[in-house]
Design a protein around this motif. Structure first.
Motif, PDB file in Angstrom:
ATOM      1  N   ASN A   1       0.790  -1.085  -0.027  1.00  0.00           N
ATOM      2  CA  ASN A   1       0.025  -0.138   0.022  1.00  0.00           C
ATOM      3  C   ASN A   1       0.814   1.358   0.048  1.00  0.00           C
ATOM      4  OD1 ASN A   1      -2.471  -1.460   0.117  1.00  0.00           O
ATOM      5  ND2 ASN A   1      -2.566  -1.561   2.376  1.00  0.00           N
ATOM      6  N   ARG A   2       0.126   2.189  -0.368  1.00  0.00           N
ATOM      7  CA  ARG A   2       0.975   3.592  -0.612  1.00  0.00           C
ATOM      8  C   ARG A   2       0.315   4.763   0.412  1.00  0.00           C
ATOM      9  NH1 ARG A   2       3.240   1.096  -4.557  1.00  0.00           N
ATOM     10  NH2 ARG A   2       5.137   1.832  -5.695  1.00  0.00           N
ATOM     11  N   LYS A   3       0.830   5.514   1.143  1.00  0.00           N
ATOM     12  CA  LYS A   3       0.267   6.758   1.571  1.00  0.00           C
ATOM     13  C   LYS A   3       1.032   7.947   1.072  1.00  0.00           C
ATOM     14  CE  LYS A   3      -1.046   4.510   5.898  1.00  0.00           C
ATOM     15  NZ  LYS A   3      -0.805   4.198   7.314  1.00  0.00           N
ATOM     16  N   THR A   4       1.916   7.505   0.006  1.00  0.00           N
ATOM     17  CA  THR A   4       2.833   8.744  -0.616  1.00  0.00           C
ATOM     18  C   THR A   4       2.586   8.833  -2.000  1.00  0.00           C
ATOM     19  OG1 THR A   4       4.366   6.901  -0.844  1.00  0.00           O
ATOM     20  CG2 THR A   4       4.517   8.076   1.031  1.00  0.00           C
TER      21      THR A   4
ATOM     22  N   ASP B   1       6.414   3.391  -0.891  1.00  0.00           N
ATOM     23  CA  ASP B   1       6.354   4.102   0.398  1.00  0.00           C
ATOM     24  C   ASP B   1       7.057   2.973   1.506  1.00  0.00           C
ATOM     25  OD1 ASP B   1       5.634   4.850   2.895  1.00  0.00           O
ATOM     26  OD2 ASP B   1       3.375   5.072   2.618  1.00  0.00           O
TER      27      ASP B   1
ATOM     28  N   SER C   1       4.954   1.940   4.451  1.00  0.00           N
ATOM     29  CA  SER C   1       3.763   1.136   4.496  1.00  0.00           C
ATOM     30  C   SER C   1       4.336  -0.327   4.572  1.00  0.00           C
ATOM     31  CB  SER C   1       3.010   1.621   3.193  1.00  0.00           C
ATOM     32  OG  SER C   1       2.175   2.730   3.337  1.00  0.00           O
TER      33      SER C   1
ATOM     34  N   GLU D   1       5.031  -1.245   7.883  1.00  0.00           N
ATOM     35  CA  GLU D   1       3.594  -1.341   8.643  1.00  0.00           C
ATOM     36  C   GLU D   1       2.947  -3.021   8.283  1.00  0.00           C
ATOM     37  OE1 GLU D   1      -0.605   0.848   8.912  1.00  0.00           O
ATOM     38  OE2 GLU D   1       0.570   1.256   7.223  1.00  0.00           O
TER      39      GLU D   1
ATOM     40  N   GLN E   1       6.105   4.262  14.387  1.00  0.00           N
ATOM     41  CA  GLN E   1       4.926   3.658  13.570  1.00  0.00           C
ATOM     42  C   GLN E   1       4.599   2.325  14.258  1.00  0.00           C
ATOM     43  OE1 GLN E   1       4.216   3.138   9.241  1.00  0.00           O
ATOM     44  NE2 GLN E   1       5.361   1.483   9.504  1.00  0.00           N
TER      45      GLN E   1
ATOM     46  N   SER F   1      -2.923  -4.786   5.375  1.00  0.00           N
ATOM     47  CA  SER F   1      -2.108  -3.808   4.612  1.00  0.00           C
ATOM     48  C   SER F   1      -1.254  -4.522   3.690  1.00  0.00           C
ATOM     49  CB  SER F   1      -1.300  -2.777   5.594  1.00  0.00           C
ATOM     50  OG  SER F   1      -0.742  -3.563   6.510  1.00  0.00           O
TER      51      SER F   1
END
Length: 810
Positions: free
Chosen positions: A651-654, A659, A662, A665, A723, A796
């Motif tokens: 997944n990406r939050k960037t 990322d 992630s 995570e 995190q 995730s």
């Protein structure tokens, strides 16, 4: 008035003559149709597109089987080529001009010669009338019915499956559906019918899986197959099920059973196999078990599947048979849907997914009539990708001459073929065998990767090259033909007892798949006799692979962004072994013991073992372990046009950028989600109360000390540490308000949260760093609202299973 009476009487006199005049003979009705002689004679009417079925016998049972012969092509939806529908015993019963297809209820029986007692049971439980036909012609007791609507119905509930998988609201369109004559055939003991079925989109909205695999999501055209098959004779010998044996069961309730005995009867499912010479220790079979490989399977896969499938003959040899299990290529012209052929189907999908081993069995006895294996073609590519990530083999840009990746992948295919065939022989998974020297191919094996004397990754022993000792025990238990006069129960018990004395046992799916898992040695995709020692070793393999990771992991001409595809299985190479190690914590050793067999029943896991496991699991969350090097990060740009971001990636939050947080995570969430499963925590509370092993307070203290230790890292490692801390807090908060947690568990978590609050409040008073102050304020703010904490339960992480092995959903 008299005139009306006379007219009425006259009509009554004419009715029989009129009815007789309207009765059409079968030859007359079918004179312009194409006839198909065989088990159930039928006719094809070209002018109307109808199938007419001739029924010669009534109230005689036969087998009815449905299947999907041309599928959707999406593993996620499950409508695969070769998928079998329900198996039913049915019979035709005539009532006037109607013929009913009735499915008797074999789940409830009375095995007795008392007709009244049998009738009482039959009348107590419902039967199912599957269809009603109208007689259209008759000759000498045989009738002709229009069976078109029966075969053209949505027998496999395709519309419901699509809707349940959020792929849209589809319904069958009869105007775009028709009989498929190429595979509509008749044989002496079976009749085969196939239809092309088109489902149309009623809502205008369709799901992503359908959009991916169909040329036009407005219409989905599949092919369904229907088989009418003569039932076997009554000479099949059933074999009672033993809880320590690995067989699927044919179960029913016998209401004629004495009150002092169990009413539910369980017999194993197995093929019929008999010796030509029953007195010989070893003999050829009267009728060998023959499996046919899909002739559309390409090389070198074809040869690998033939070899792996043939391994089962080793087991049948150990059970006293000579060449009783054979594998051949499906002859040209033979139909893989024909129930006379045990099949190994090579199935293509748009995404990788499970392979399956199903069987068609006689519901009366459990006799397996057809084994049907579906092997997903993309699975071999996933194994190849794993090997590619481990070896970084493209130093010269191209595949090396000694393609170790292909060698490993083909070896896995051999095992996969044998595994799925095992299911069709009646066998369940055996997930403890990985801790018993890889004693069964009915386990889920990851590749056994080692470091050679030079410290380099070695795949030469990735998979075994034969079935295991437990597999031989399994076939001996299910298929050994004992001489007449043998005490079969005692002989079968001895087979199990001898296996147990050699350290070979059986534990299956429910135990292995439970996310709050209990047995430390029962898991999917794990290796080694000790899950904790093996986790440490697997982490060394992961570290070695990541230390070499770079441009040499992809071929020349490959977009650099696709390095991420190879990185995912390497970065999460430990995911299943870490899950296995968490089962030591709050775990318990046990067996499927029966009274008097002398097996260990249950055994506690010591506190020392559990603490060792917990520390090794926590070590996998170390920011130093999870932080990817800058050398790797700088090699992964955003994906080019026409290369999509899929669920196989992190997944990406960037945005478009890779990322690394992630990725970390996902890796941390996997162990935390298992450690904080409510059933595990509830057990730890009980262990603590009994002073027996690791307690819940012990586990939380170790976790908070190691993950929230106050020694702040910097850079990416520092961000990963923060995190990790917040993820630990998420699980503490989420479980504290989880209704599945016991009151004692909630109390322990609330105490841990309060201790953390005290610690963070004290830090807040001391800190002068504005960034750290914001982080501490965030922590305290989250503690105020535990109901908002949502544990991700490793959603995730990219999908890991299957990583090159299949599951049976028998």
């Amino acid at each position: 008035m008299k005139l009306h009476v006379l007219r009425f009487l006259f009509l009554l006199i004419l009715v029989p003559f009129y009815a007789k005049a309207q009765t059409v003979s079968i030859p007359e009705k079918t004179k312009n149709m194409k006839g198909y002689t065989g088990f159930k004679p039928f006719y094809w009417d070209e002018s109307t597109g109808k199938i007419w079925l001739q029924i010669d016998t009534f109230d005689t049972e036969f087998l009815y089987q449905t299947a999907l012969s041309a599928g959707l092509g999406s593993n996620d939806v499950g409508l695969d080529r070769g998928k079998l529908g329900a198996t039913a015993i049915v019979k035709f019963s005539r009532v006037g001009n109607k013929v009913l297809m009735i499915q008797p209820n074999y789940s409830y029986r009375a095995i007795t010669n008392d007709a009244a007692e049998k009738r009482a049971v039959e009348q107590s439980f419902a039967q199912s009338i599957l269809w009603g036909f109208t007689v259209a012609a008759e000759t000498s007791g045989s009738v002709l019915v229009d069976a078109t609507a029966f075969f053209m119905r949505d027998a496999l509930k395709i519309s419901a499956v699509l809707q349940a998988n959020n792929q849209g609201t589809y319904s069958l369109d009869e105007t775009r559906s028709a009989l498929y004559l190429e595979r509509t055939k008749n044989f002496p003991l079976n009749s085969e019918f196939e239809t092309t079925m088109t489902f149309v989109n009623n809502s205008g909205k369709s799901g992503s899986h359908v959009n991916t695999v169909t040329p036009n999501s407005e219409a989905i055209s599949l092919r369904m197959h229907h088989s009418f098959v003569a039932l076997p004779d009554n000479n099949f010998e059933t074999r009672k099920y033993d809880a320590r044996s690995p067989y699927n069961t044919n179960s029913y309730f016998d209401y004629s059973t004495p009150v002092s005995e169990p009413i539910e009867k369980n017999f194993i499912k197995r093929h019929r196999l008999e010796k030509k010479n029953p007195l010989a220790d070893r003999s050829e079979a009267i009728k060998p078990i023959v499996y046919y490989l899909d002739n559309g399977t390409p090389e070198p896969i074809r040869s690998a599947l033939l070899e792996g499938a043939s391994w089962w003959n080793q087991a049948f040899e150990s059970a006293g048979f000579i060449n009783a299990f054979q594998v051949k290529i499906l002859p040209e012209g033979a139909d893989p849907m024909d129930l006379r052929y045990n099949m190994i189907n090579w199935v293509h999908r748009s995404t990788r997914g499970w392979s399956y081993g199903y069987s068609v069995h006689d519901p009366r006895t459990g006799e397996i009539l057809k084994g049907n294996v579906s092997l997903g073609s993309l699975r071999v590519r996933q194994d190849y990708l794993i090997a590619q990530g481990l070896l970084a083999p493209f130093e010269n840009g191209d595949v090396p001459a000694d393609d170790k990746m292909l060698q490993m992948s083909l070896q896995r295919l051999k095992q996969l073929a044998a595994h799925e065939i095992g299911h069709t022989l009646g066998l369940m998974h055996n997930y403890i065998s990985s801790a018993q020297n890889r004693s069964s191919i009915m386990d889920y094996p990851p590749p056994m990767v080692t470091l050679n004397s030079n410290g380099e990754i070695d795949l030469s022993n990735a998979y075994t090259n034969e079935i295991g000792d437990w597999d031989k025990i399994s076939i001996q238990y299910g298929y050994t033909q004992f001489p007449k006069g043998t005490d079969e129960a005692a002989a079968l018990d001895k087979i199990i007892a001898d296996a147990t004395s050699k350290g070979l046992t059986f534990i299956s799916d429910r135990d292995a798949r439970d996310p709050g898992g209990l047995h430390p040695n029962v898991h999917l995709w794990d290796t080694g006799t000790d899950p904790v020692t093996e986790l440490k070793r697997v982490m060394q393999i992961r570290a070695k692979a990541l230390s070499k990771f770079g441009e040499n992991n992809i071929r020349k001409g490959t977009p650099m962004a696709l390095l991420e595809d190879v990185l995912v299985p390497v970065y999460l190479f430990h995911r299943y072994q870490v899950e296995a190690a968490t089962k030591v914590i709050g775990g318990q050793y046990y067996s499927y013991a029966i009274k008097g067999d002398g097996q260990m029943i249950t055994k506690s896991v010591s506190k020392e073992e559990q603490l060792k496991a917990l520390n090794e699991v926590i070590a996998t969350m170390d920011p130093k372990v999870l932080a990817l090097s800058e050398n790797i990060l700088k090699l992964i740009p955003p994906r080019p046009v026409n290369y999509e971001y899929t669920s196989e990636l992190f997944n990406r939050k960037t945005g478009l950028a890779f990322d690394p947080l992630s990725a970390a995570e996902a890796a941390t969430d996997i162990p935390l989600s298992f450690l904080f499963h409510t059933s595990r925590l509830n057990r730890l509370v009980e262990y603590q109360a009994k002073n027996d092993g690791l307690g819940i307070d012990d586990m939380i203290q170790v976790l908070t000390t190691k993950l929230w230790n106050g020694q702040k890292s910097v850079g990416l490692e520092g961000l990963i540490q923060q995190q990790n801390e917040q993820m630990l807090l998420t699980y503490l908060l989420a479980v504290s308000v989880n209704d599945n947690a016991s009151f004692a568990t909630k109390a322990a978590l609330l105490k841990a949260i309060d201790d953390l609050k005290t610690k963070v409040t004290a830090q807040l008073k001391k800190t002068k760093d504005s960034t750290q102050k914001g982080y501490l304020l965030l922590t305290l703010d989250r503690i105020k609202s535990p109901e908002k904490a949502k544990a991700t339960l490793h959603q995730s992480a990219p999908p890991g299973a299957p990583i090159g092995c299949g599951t049976n959903e028998n």
